[in-house]
Design an enzyme around this catalytic site. Structure first.
Site, PDB file in Angstrom:
ATOM      1  N   MET A 161       0.820  -1.203   0.000  1.00  0.00           N
ATOM      2  CA  MET A 161       0.000   0.000   0.000  1.00  0.00           C
ATOM      3  C   MET A 161       0.864   1.267   0.000  1.00  0.00           C
ATOM      4  O   MET A 161       2.066   1.217   0.244  1.00  0.00           O
ATOM      5  CB  MET A 161      -0.924  -0.002   1.215  1.00  0.00           C
ATOM      6  CG  MET A 161      -1.883  -1.201   1.235  1.00  0.00           C
ATOM      7  SD  MET A 161      -2.902  -1.304   2.728  1.00  0.00           S
ATOM      8  CE  MET A 161      -4.009   0.090   2.501  1.00  0.00           C
ATOM      9  N   HIS A 162       0.226   2.384  -0.304  1.00  0.00           N
ATOM     10  CA  HIS A 162       0.729   3.742  -0.065  1.00  0.00           C
ATOM     11  C   HIS A 162       1.666   4.319  -1.125  1.00  0.00           C
ATOM     12  O   HIS A 162       1.889   5.533  -1.126  1.00  0.00           O
ATOM     13  CB  HIS A 162       1.440   3.854   1.291  1.00  0.00           C
ATOM     14  CG  HIS A 162       0.699   3.264   2.447  1.00  0.00           C
ATOM     15  ND1 HIS A 162      -0.623   3.559   2.705  1.00  0.00           N
ATOM     16  CD2 HIS A 162       1.094   2.402   3.420  1.00  0.00           C
ATOM     17  CE1 HIS A 162      -1.005   2.903   3.793  1.00  0.00           C
ATOM     18  NE2 HIS A 162       0.017   2.196   4.235  1.00  0.00           N
ATOM     19  N   ASP A 188      -2.514  -5.182   0.836  1.00  0.00           N
ATOM     20  CA  ASP A 188      -1.984  -6.454   1.315  1.00  0.00           C
ATOM     21  C   ASP A 188      -2.623  -6.919   2.616  1.00  0.00           C
ATOM     22  O   ASP A 188      -3.000  -8.096   2.737  1.00  0.00           O
ATOM     23  CB  ASP A 188      -0.461  -6.401   1.438  1.00  0.00           C
ATOM     24  CG  ASP A 188       0.040  -5.171   2.193  1.00  0.00           C
ATOM     25  OD1 ASP A 188      -0.772  -4.387   2.712  1.00  0.00           O
ATOM     26  OD2 ASP A 188       1.280  -5.001   2.243  1.00  0.00           O
TER      27      ASP A 188
END
Length: 481
Positions: free
Chosen positions: A79-80, A236
């Site tokens: 992520m991110h 995830d």
């Protein structure tokens, strides 16, 4: 047949799952991280595509009959990290990853520009999230920011290559600081605070919804009879929750991957950004995930293995199955800074209590215990949001270590359960989301918990010894160091 593709930080893992939810085959391809400066962490999106295609090519070579029957594909991913694309959908620069700490100043700027950030997103602005990274790029690489026509997260970029469509699921999007987590929609105020608009964002879907089809030329490359549907998928950790059936309030799980987290699903937003509790939409509708997250978990053991010139297995074997007493050495696992509870990208690791008698096993045990103590901080942060943990399932590569799970059970003083294939949790959850996008089955019918194969119960004397050690360990962190 269904595919789950997990675009992780250290590897892309692809699994092939049949109608009975049995893993028929699994292939992975390693990834590397670039650190152009201390505190920086980047990857080239082209390497993700090469790695994903390598796993699918391997499955096609070894399991052509099964791969030909694939009907649905689910995606999960780290992520991110924002992937910035130009008008021809070509990446403009490497992706700045979730564990990159360069944008601390931009976090403060973002909260000044958008006073409602915490209330809308359920999170505190931290360097790991996507929005502060865009502000950093706007300041330090203005020509790249000006050329940006589309911003995607890692697995959405993989979807774009696979399907030609720019679509993101709400669980991954909620790690951007641009999502209204209650409305499960982009926040126009949040985008404007970053100098962006909806025109530069992908379309949003739920994780179990259809989100494009595999391109015909790729279906032909891998010998698939149909053009499989690609599900929205999940970040995830939300995908990992789907993989272990953590889809209702009351369940809790711990991830021991490159990073680590303590997570629990909720049917409402239970935000506590002041204690750095993360709030994400779940990968299934009308559910959320609250999490305490640490930036380094199994990566700490990998670091020590590199330092000592040994494999991780070689480090673990001498420890046996359970600890007898805490290590005389203490370890702070802040090798890449820390999120919960400190929000300190400049924090760094520390070994304390070294002596002439310190041996390799004492160091290894200290590293495992340091990660467990950091996860205890996450547990306490969740408790401050009204979320109590009485037991937990463990997933991720670190869950293969029986010694580590025993340490966790005693540090957290709760039973810890493991599964036969806990390290495939996110990819397996992605495959389940791929199935749901095809069949429309009830979520609770598909997302059942796998069989637990072992439970690690806390031992009163050892749990008490760790409880006594925890306050000393916490004093080792000094934000002014």
């Amino acid at each position: 047949m269904y595919l789950g593709i997990d675009l992780g930080t250290s590897a892309v893992k692809t699994i092939l799952v049949d109608e009975a939810q049995r893993v028929v085959a699994s292939r992975s391809h390693a990834l590397t991280i670039s650190t152009p400066r201390p505190g920086y962490s980047e990857q080239d999106p082209a390497h993700w595509i090469d790695a994903a295609f390598a796993t699918l090519d391997a499955l096609q070579a070894e399991h052509p009959r099964e791969l030909a029957e694939v009907e649905g594909i689910g995606l999960s991913g780290q992520m991110h990290g924002p992937v910035l694309l130009d008008s021809s959908f070509t990446p403009l620069r490497p992706c700045i990853l979730w564990n990159d700490g360069r944008s601390a100043a931009e976090c403060r700027l973002l909260e000044q520009r958008w006073p409602g950030l915490r209330a809308v997103t359920g999170n505190k602005a931290m360097p790991g999230f996507a929005a502060p990274k865009l502000l950093w790029i706007a300041v330090h690489e203005p020509e790249i920011f000006a050329a940006t026509r589309l911003v995607l997260l890692p697995k959405a970029y993989l979807r774009l290559v696979l399907s030609g469509e720019a679509i993101e699921d709400v669980s991954d999007a909620s790690g951007s600081l641009w999502l209204d987590v209650v409305k499960r929609d982009w926040s126009d105020d949040g985008l404007a605070a970053s100098g962006l608009s909806r025109a530069q964002m992908p379309r949003l879907v739920e994780g179990s919804s259809p989100a494009g089809r595999l391109r015909s030329e790729l279906a032909q490359r891998w010998g698939m009879r149909k053009h499989p549907i690609i599900a929205g998928g999940g970040g995830d950790n939300p995908a990992g929750a789907v993989g272990i059936g953590a889809i209702r309030p009351g369940s809790a799980f711990i991830t021991l991957g490159t990073s680590g987290a303590v997570l629990t699903p909720t049917d409402h937003v239970a935000a506590n950004p002041e204690r750095v509790v993360h709030t994400f939409c779940h990968a299934i509708p009308k559910m959320w995930i609250q999490a305490g997250a640490i930036l380094s978990a199994a990566s700490c053991l990998a670091w020590l293995a590199r330092l000592l010139g040994a494999s991780e297995a070689e480090l673990l074997v001498p420890l046996g199955a359970r600890p007898k007493t805490p290590s005389p050495v203490s370890f702070l696992p802040y090798l890449a800074g820390e999120r919960t509870p400190h929000d300190d990208p400049d924090a760094r690791g520390l070994l304390d209590g070294l002596s002439h008698a310190t041996d390799r096993s004492a160091l290894v045990q200290a590293v495992l215990e340091g990660v467990a103590f950091a996860l205890a901080d996450c547990r306490d942060a969740l408790a401050s949001a009204g979320i109590a943990m009485t037991q937990a399932d463990a997933i991720g590569g670190g869950s293969r270590s029986l010694f580590w799970l025993s340490v966790l059970a005693n540090v957290l003083d709760v039973p810890i359960h493991r599964f036969a294939e806990g390290e495939t949790g996110a990819a397996f959850g992605a495959a389940r989301l791929g199935r749901l996008a095809v069949t429309g089955e009830a979520i609770e019918v598909v997302c059942t918990p796998p069989q637990r194969i072992e439970t690690f119960a806390p031992e009163p004397a050892l749990a008490a010894a760790y409880a006594e050690r925890l306050p000393h360990w916490r004093k080792l962190y000094r934000p002014d160091r």
